[in-house]
Design an enzyme around this catalytic site. Sequence first.
Site, mmCIF file in Angstrom:
data_model
loop_
_atom_site.group_PDB
_atom_site.id
_atom_site.type_symbol
_atom_site.label_atom_id
_atom_site.label_comp_id
_atom_site.label_asym_id
_atom_site.label_seq_id
_atom_site.Cartn_x
_atom_site.Cartn_y
_atom_site.Cartn_z
ATOM 1 N N GLY A 122 -10.919 -97.857 67.348
ATOM 2 C CA GLY A 122 -9.788 -97.653 66.471
ATOM 3 C C GLY A 122 -9.313 -98.950 65.846
ATOM 4 O O GLY A 122 -9.438 -100.026 66.435
ATOM 5 N N SER A 123 -8.779 -98.847 64.654
ATOM 6 C CA SER A 123 -8.186 -100.019 63.998
ATOM 7 C C SER A 123 -6.846 -100.341 64.665
ATOM 8 O O SER A 123 -6.326 -99.568 65.474
ATOM 9 C CB SER A 123 -8.008 -99.750 62.514
ATOM 10 N N GLY A 124 -6.295 -101.502 64.318
ATOM 11 C CA GLY A 124 -5.046 -101.940 64.926
ATOM 12 C C GLY A 124 -5.234 -102.986 66.000
ATOM 13 O O GLY A 124 -4.255 -103.487 66.550
ATOM 14 N N HIS A 125 -6.516 -103.332 66.295
ATOM 15 C CA HIS A 125 -6.809 -104.330 67.320
ATOM 16 C C HIS A 125 -7.365 -105.621 66.715
ATOM 17 O O HIS A 125 -7.951 -106.433 67.424
ATOM 18 C CB HIS A 125 -7.824 -103.784 68.319
ATOM 19 N N LYS A 141 -16.146 -99.523 74.223
ATOM 20 C CA LYS A 141 -15.025 -99.574 75.165
ATOM 21 C C LYS A 141 -14.854 -98.209 75.826
ATOM 22 O O LYS A 141 -15.063 -97.174 75.191
ATOM 23 C CB LYS A 141 -13.729 -99.975 74.450
ATOM 24 N N ASP A 184 -14.314 -92.758 72.107
ATOM 25 C CA ASP A 184 -15.320 -93.755 71.746
ATOM 26 C C ASP A 184 -16.659 -93.419 72.391
ATOM 27 O O ASP A 184 -17.717 -93.459 71.741
ATOM 28 C CB ASP A 184 -14.871 -95.148 72.196
ATOM 29 N N HIS A 204 -3.336 -99.649 73.831
ATOM 30 C CA HIS A 204 -2.738 -98.689 72.897
ATOM 31 C C HIS A 204 -1.299 -98.366 73.297
ATOM 32 O O HIS A 204 -0.705 -97.421 72.791
ATOM 33 C CB HIS A 204 -3.546 -97.387 72.857
#
Length: 334
Positions: free
Chosen positions: A54-57, A105, A110, A220
């Site tokens: 996921g994006s945001g990392h 991960k 995922d 998250h």
Amino acid sequence: MKKLLNDPADVVVEALTGMGLAHPNLIAVDLQARVVGRRGGPVRGKVGVVAGGGSGHEPMHAGYVGTGMLDAACCGEVFTSPVPEQWLAAVRAADGGAGVVLLVKNYTGDVLNADMAVELAELAGGPPIEVVVVADDVAVRDSTWTAGRRGTGLTVLLEKVVGAAAQEGRSLQECAALARSLAGRGGSMGVGLGSPTVPAGGAPTFVLAEGEMELGVGIHGEPGRERIASLPAREVAAALVEPVVADLDLRAGDQVLCLVNGLGGTPLMELYLMHHEVHALLDRAGIRVARTLVGNYITSLEMAGCTVTLLRADDDVVRLWDAPVATPGLRWGS
């Protein structure tokens, strides 16, 4: 919610557009698939190394595409796994004819979507693929998002070391064996001081009372081991380091790679202060810090707090860590 956004629905595509414009000499961005690959395409005859999530990392994972690290990364929506077609597109972007290693991960979406992409690749006559799951968070063994431990900061260290091994010409089997060995030799633990806010949600993921911190928080915003009263940095460092040292059975004479990682909302001054405390704890235990990385390398939007990752390292791992790397997020060497 105060963020520099246009439409929250467009944040991933617009961010990837900006990344591509900022680093045209290093990466090429496929906006339709939301995949970042090496500029110039895959390297013929070299094992491809792929990661995603996921994006945001950021800068993980797209910021680690380039020489000596990843060949491609797929970017899901914020805190959401890439779909199988994205993983498959990343495999194709990394396929230089020697096979591909997927570093995944340990989050349910995922893992399932990456496995489905492998099946699709096999049906299409694609390259041989080895999947290595990273599950390094010692805080919890199971959570809402995972079966087993969550994948966190160790992923960054694997991307660098396995990427360097592929860059120097190791085979698919050698790269996969190295990745699996490293995945079993590292651990992480985090602390949250404040919540992230997902753009599409518009509200904090969790709420901490004044004077509270979340020990063992996930990347998250998932709950950790417990909520405790705020502690001085020295005691926070001990609460993060001691469980990792115990889990890995680290002893005097061992050497480690050490990542003190910000989650997006903690000043670098505080991260260096935390590294001082982490280093002191390891030094007193006789554990040698061979190499250190301090900064924001696997973030959680604007979450305040930090994570500590330790990886037991032999001389080969240290040499691969020192090998040249040129990506938007990591650069050193010639």
